[in-house]
Design an enzyme around this catalytic site. Structure first.
Site, short mmCIF file in Angstrom:
data_model
loop_
_atom_site.label_atom_id
_atom_site.label_comp_id
_atom_site.label_asym_id
_atom_site.label_seq_id
_atom_site.Cartn_x
_atom_site.Cartn_y
_atom_site.Cartn_z
N TRP A 126 13.47 80.94 -50.81
CA TRP A 126 13.51 82.34 -50.37
C TRP A 126 14.90 82.79 -49.98
O TRP A 126 15.31 83.90 -50.30
CB TRP A 126 12.47 82.60 -49.27
CG TRP A 126 11.10 82.51 -49.86
CD1 TRP A 126 10.17 81.53 -49.67
CD2 TRP A 126 10.53 83.41 -50.83
NE1 TRP A 126 9.06 81.77 -50.44
CE2 TRP A 126 9.26 82.90 -51.17
CE3 TRP A 126 10.97 84.59 -51.45
CZ2 TRP A 126 8.41 83.55 -52.09
CZ3 TRP A 126 10.13 85.22 -52.37
CH2 TRP A 126 8.87 84.71 -52.68
N ASP A 162 15.24 86.56 -42.25
CA ASP A 162 13.96 86.73 -42.94
C ASP A 162 12.93 85.87 -42.20
O ASP A 162 12.98 84.65 -42.25
CB ASP A 162 14.12 86.28 -44.39
CG ASP A 162 12.80 86.34 -45.17
OD1 ASP A 162 11.77 86.73 -44.58
OD2 ASP A 162 12.82 85.99 -46.37
N LYS A 218 1.44 87.25 -44.01
CA LYS A 218 1.17 85.89 -43.54
C LYS A 218 0.61 85.94 -42.12
O LYS A 218 -0.56 85.63 -41.91
CB LYS A 218 2.42 85.02 -43.63
CG LYS A 218 2.80 84.74 -45.09
CD LYS A 218 4.26 84.82 -45.27
CE LYS A 218 4.80 84.83 -46.67
NZ LYS A 218 4.05 84.40 -47.79
N1 PMP Z 1 10.66 85.59 -47.76
C1 PMP Z 1 9.79 84.58 -47.50
C2 PMP Z 1 10.19 83.53 -46.51
C3 PMP Z 1 8.56 84.55 -48.13
O1 PMP Z 1 7.69 83.56 -47.87
C4 PMP Z 1 8.20 85.57 -49.04
C5 PMP Z 1 6.86 85.62 -49.74
N2 PMP Z 1 6.15 84.49 -49.82
C6 PMP Z 1 9.15 86.58 -49.30
C7 PMP Z 1 10.35 86.57 -48.63
C8 PMP Z 1 8.86 87.69 -50.28
O2 PMP Z 1 7.97 88.55 -49.68
P1 PMP Z 1 7.22 89.72 -50.44
O3 PMP Z 1 6.30 89.07 -51.40
O4 PMP Z 1 6.55 90.43 -49.32
O5 PMP Z 1 8.24 90.56 -51.12
#
Ligand code: PMP
Length: 361
Positions: free
Chosen positions: A102, A172, A196
């Protein structure tokens, strides 16, 4: 029909009591004669829900008065763009810690828009460990210092925060927001997709220090400009009404259940149950992650072969435990055990892990 035990990484577990409450109010919201989903976002009914969600985040998370809380559509991925668009323009630079899939995605977007200094890259150790936060230094003059508090795919989680001086941390927190108290004084901005710990997908929560708003690029279009969302209390345009409504119910439950500290205690207890099972299994189950940074949200583990892992996942499914397959990019198994997952479901998983091991040994 009994509800499955939900170990999906996201979208993920929601409390049954809240799903039932949503169902009860789906057609006629609190006697208004309309579903909330067909009610104007400028109506008193929605306004109450919207403000309730904002206020409860502030109250439960202890968000200081000099931070704005925003709801922005597009998930956390949209923030990967909005952050550099707002804070990297005009030749500015930023710092990044690369700790897994991520943070890499956020980095890949940032490098398209400005200069990025890599402060840590865990690639050589397959992103299984984190640096000592005290060893990290921000680059003087950098516009922000980006980190990912919990890598959802790799299952590693920062337990402490670096001291970055005048460089604001942007973090994040998609997969561990509101799972534990955080020292807000360390952060310029945190952000997370809701799906989540806080509700269904469709909205990102952005908590941003007011002085950061003054540093936003004034030349970008309205929706991408944090200042516009802040000025309009996240009602500049039509907000994602449904996830914000579900979030308000989750937050009320969190408050009634004892708030953040009790969430943290429960989360630590839940993760400990699974890590203890892994550690006591004599290498039947293996955790690839450095012990000091094991995630309390996403417990990643492997078995001896992919065939055995497949069997484990299939057998778990027969017992109504779903979502235990690791991310396609890394394989293995992963149990995501977010705030709303009852401890009884974790105990059921641990019983199954022990049973499966006995059967196969
Ligand atoms: N950052 C992290 C740590 C994530 O786990 C995720 C999604 N699993 C995201 C960003 C991306 O999020 P989104 O699908 O809401 O765009």
């Amino acid at each position: 029909m009994s509800h499955a035990k939900n170990f999906y990484a996201g979208p993920s577990v929601l409390p049954i009591s809240i799903l039932e409450e949503i169902q009860k109010n789906m057609v006629d919201y609190m006697g208004s004669g309309l579903s909330l989903m067909e009610t104007s976002h400028r109506s008193p009914e929605y306004d109450e829900v919207h403000m309730n969600s904002l206020n409860l985040i502030r109250e439960i998370y202890g968000v200081p008065d000099n931070f704005k809380i925003l709801f922005i559509g597009g998930g956390a991925t949209m923030q990967f763009s909005m952050i550099p668009l707002n804070f990297l323009s005009g030749g500015r630079s930023c710092d990044f810690t690369l700790t897994g899939a991520w943070s890499k995605k956020a980095y890949n977007d940032a490098i398209k828009l400005g200069k990025v200094n890599v402060i840590f890259d865990g690639k050589d150790e397959s992103y299984t460990r984190l640096p000592d936060p005290a060893s990290l230094k921000a680059t003087p003059g950098a516009s922000y210092f980006h980190m990912t508090s919990n890598e959802t795919i790799g299952g590693i989680q920062w337990k402490d925060w670096p001291d970055t001086g005048d460089v604001p941390i942007i973090c994040d927190m998609s997969s561990d927001i509101m799972s534990r108290p955080i020292p807000f004084e360390k952060f310029g901005m945190i952000y997370a997709g809701a799906q989540k710990n806080l509700g269904p997908s469709g909205v990102a929560i952005v908590i941003i220090r007011e002085d950061m708003l003054e540093k936003c690029n004034p030349d970008i279009t309205a929706y991408l400009d944090y200042r516009i969302h802040a000025k309009k209390d996240s009602l500049y345009n039509t907000p994602p009404v449904f996830p914000i409504y579900a979030m308000s119910l989750i937050l009320q439950k969190v408050k009634a259940d004892g708030g953040l500290k009790s969430i943290q205690n429960r989360n630590e207890e839940k993760s400990r149950l699974i890590y203890d099972t892994i550690d006591k299994s004599g290498n039947f189950y293996k955790s690839p992650v450095d012990v000091s940074v094991r995630s309390d949200m996403n417990v990643v583990f492997t078995l001896d072969s992919t065939d055995l892992e497949k069997e484990f996942i299939a057998e778990a499914k027969k017992r109504q435990m779903v979502g235990l397959k690791g991310h396609v990019s890394v394989g293995g198994c992963r149990a995501s055990i977010y705030n709303s997952l009852p401890i009884s479901d974790v105990m059921a998983l641990v019983d199954f892990m022990n049973e499966f091991q006995k059967e196969k040994s």
